[in-house]
Design a protein around this motif. Structure first.
Motif, PDB file in Angstrom:
ATOM      1  N   GLN A 147       0.832  -1.200   0.000  1.00  0.00           N
ATOM      2  CA  GLN A 147       0.000   0.000   0.000  1.00  0.00           C
ATOM      3  C   GLN A 147       0.874   1.261   0.000  1.00  0.00           C
ATOM      4  O   GLN A 147       0.596   2.225  -0.719  1.00  0.00           O
ATOM      5  CB  GLN A 147      -0.911  -0.011   1.223  1.00  0.00           C
ATOM      6  CG  GLN A 147      -2.101   0.896   1.110  1.00  0.00           C
ATOM      7  CD  GLN A 147      -3.081   0.654   2.252  1.00  0.00           C
ATOM      8  OE1 GLN A 147      -2.721   0.095   3.293  1.00  0.00           O
ATOM      9  NE2 GLN A 147      -4.314   1.073   2.068  1.00  0.00           N
ATOM     10  N   GLU A 148       1.948   1.254   0.795  1.00  0.00           N
ATOM     11  CA  GLU A 148       2.867   2.387   0.829  1.00  0.00           C
ATOM     12  C   GLU A 148       3.536   2.583  -0.531  1.00  0.00           C
ATOM     13  O   GLU A 148       3.708   3.714  -0.988  1.00  0.00           O
ATOM     14  CB  GLU A 148       3.924   2.183   1.906  1.00  0.00           C
ATOM     15  CG  GLU A 148       3.395   2.357   3.311  1.00  0.00           C
ATOM     16  CD  GLU A 148       4.457   2.071   4.364  1.00  0.00           C
ATOM     17  OE1 GLU A 148       5.657   2.146   4.046  1.00  0.00           O
ATOM     18  OE2 GLU A 148       4.073   1.781   5.507  1.00  0.00           O
ATOM     19  N   LEU A 149       3.912   1.487  -1.168  1.00  0.00           N
ATOM     20  CA  LEU A 149       4.532   1.567  -2.485  1.00  0.00           C
ATOM     21  C   LEU A 149       3.566   2.188  -3.495  1.00  0.00           C
ATOM     22  O   LEU A 149       3.953   3.064  -4.272  1.00  0.00           O
ATOM     23  CB  LEU A 149       4.957   0.174  -2.957  1.00  0.00           C
ATOM     24  CG  LEU A 149       5.548   0.081  -4.372  1.00  0.00           C
ATOM     25  CD1 LEU A 149       6.846   0.869  -4.465  1.00  0.00           C
ATOM     26  CD2 LEU A 149       5.770  -1.368  -4.756  1.00  0.00           C
ATOM     27  N   LYS A 150       2.318   1.752  -3.468  1.00  0.00           N
ATOM     28  CA  LYS A 150       1.313   2.309  -4.376  1.00  0.00           C
ATOM     29  C   LYS A 150       1.133   3.805  -4.145  1.00  0.00           C
ATOM     30  O   LYS A 150       1.038   4.581  -5.092  1.00  0.00           O
ATOM     31  CB  LYS A 150      -0.042   1.613  -4.181  1.00  0.00           C
ATOM     32  CG  LYS A 150      -0.206   0.351  -4.953  1.00  0.00           C
ATOM     33  CD  LYS A 150      -1.626  -0.161  -4.777  1.00  0.00           C
ATOM     34  CE  LYS A 150      -1.929  -1.275  -5.735  1.00  0.00           C
ATOM     35  NZ  LYS A 150      -3.297  -1.750  -5.632  1.00  0.00           N
ATOM     36  N   GLN A 151       1.085   4.216  -2.879  1.00  0.00           N
ATOM     37  CA  GLN A 151       0.914   5.637  -2.563  1.00  0.00           C
ATOM     38  C   GLN A 151       2.102   6.448  -3.057  1.00  0.00           C
ATOM     39  O   GLN A 151       1.932   7.540  -3.599  1.00  0.00           O
ATOM     40  CB  GLN A 151       0.739   5.828  -1.057  1.00  0.00           C
ATOM     41  CG  GLN A 151      -0.616   5.397  -0.549  1.00  0.00           C
ATOM     42  CD  GLN A 151      -0.735   5.508   0.961  1.00  0.00           C
ATOM     43  OE1 GLN A 151       0.260   5.610   1.671  1.00  0.00           O
ATOM     44  NE2 GLN A 151      -1.963   5.471   1.446  1.00  0.00           N
ATOM     45  N   ARG A 152       3.313   5.914  -2.864  1.00  0.00           N
ATOM     46  CA  ARG A 152       4.509   6.629  -3.310  1.00  0.00           C
ATOM     47  C   ARG A 152       4.532   6.752  -4.832  1.00  0.00           C
ATOM     48  O   ARG A 152       4.820   7.813  -5.387  1.00  0.00           O
ATOM     49  CB  ARG A 152       5.771   5.919  -2.819  1.00  0.00           C
ATOM     50  CG  ARG A 152       7.009   6.816  -2.966  1.00  0.00           C
ATOM     51  CD  ARG A 152       8.281   6.123  -2.570  1.00  0.00           C
ATOM     52  NE  ARG A 152       8.816   5.487  -3.759  1.00  0.00           N
ATOM     53  CZ  ARG A 152       9.186   4.223  -3.853  1.00  0.00           C
ATOM     54  NH1 ARG A 152       9.096   3.425  -2.817  1.00  0.00           N
ATOM     55  NH2 ARG A 152       9.649   3.724  -4.968  1.00  0.00           N
TER      56      ARG A 152
END
Length: 67
Positions: free
Chosen positions: A30-35
């Motif tokens: 999820q963090e990767l997608k947001q970044r």
């Protein structure tokens, strides 16, 4: 007869660890997608500004050539 009353015993130590690991992976994904989304928006903004500057320069060039 079995001492546990006929029930199958589950490994109690592994299940929470596996669940915790899966939650960590989900969070990291999820963090990767947001970044990536933030990077895409930033790149889009930069490209839009560049396109606008090039269009303004083109308009000025056309006006100067038309006089």
């Amino acid at each position: 007869m079995e001492p546990s009353g006929g029930r199958k015993e589950r490994p109690k130590g592994r299940e929470p660890a596996a669940r915790l690991e899966k939650a960590k992976q989900r969070s990291a994904q999820q963090e990767l997608k947001q970044r990536q989304r933030a990077e895409i928006y930033a790149l889009n903004r930069v490209m839009t500004e560049l396109e606008q500057r090039q269009f303004d320069a083109f308009c000025k060039q056309m006006q100067a050539g038309g006089e």
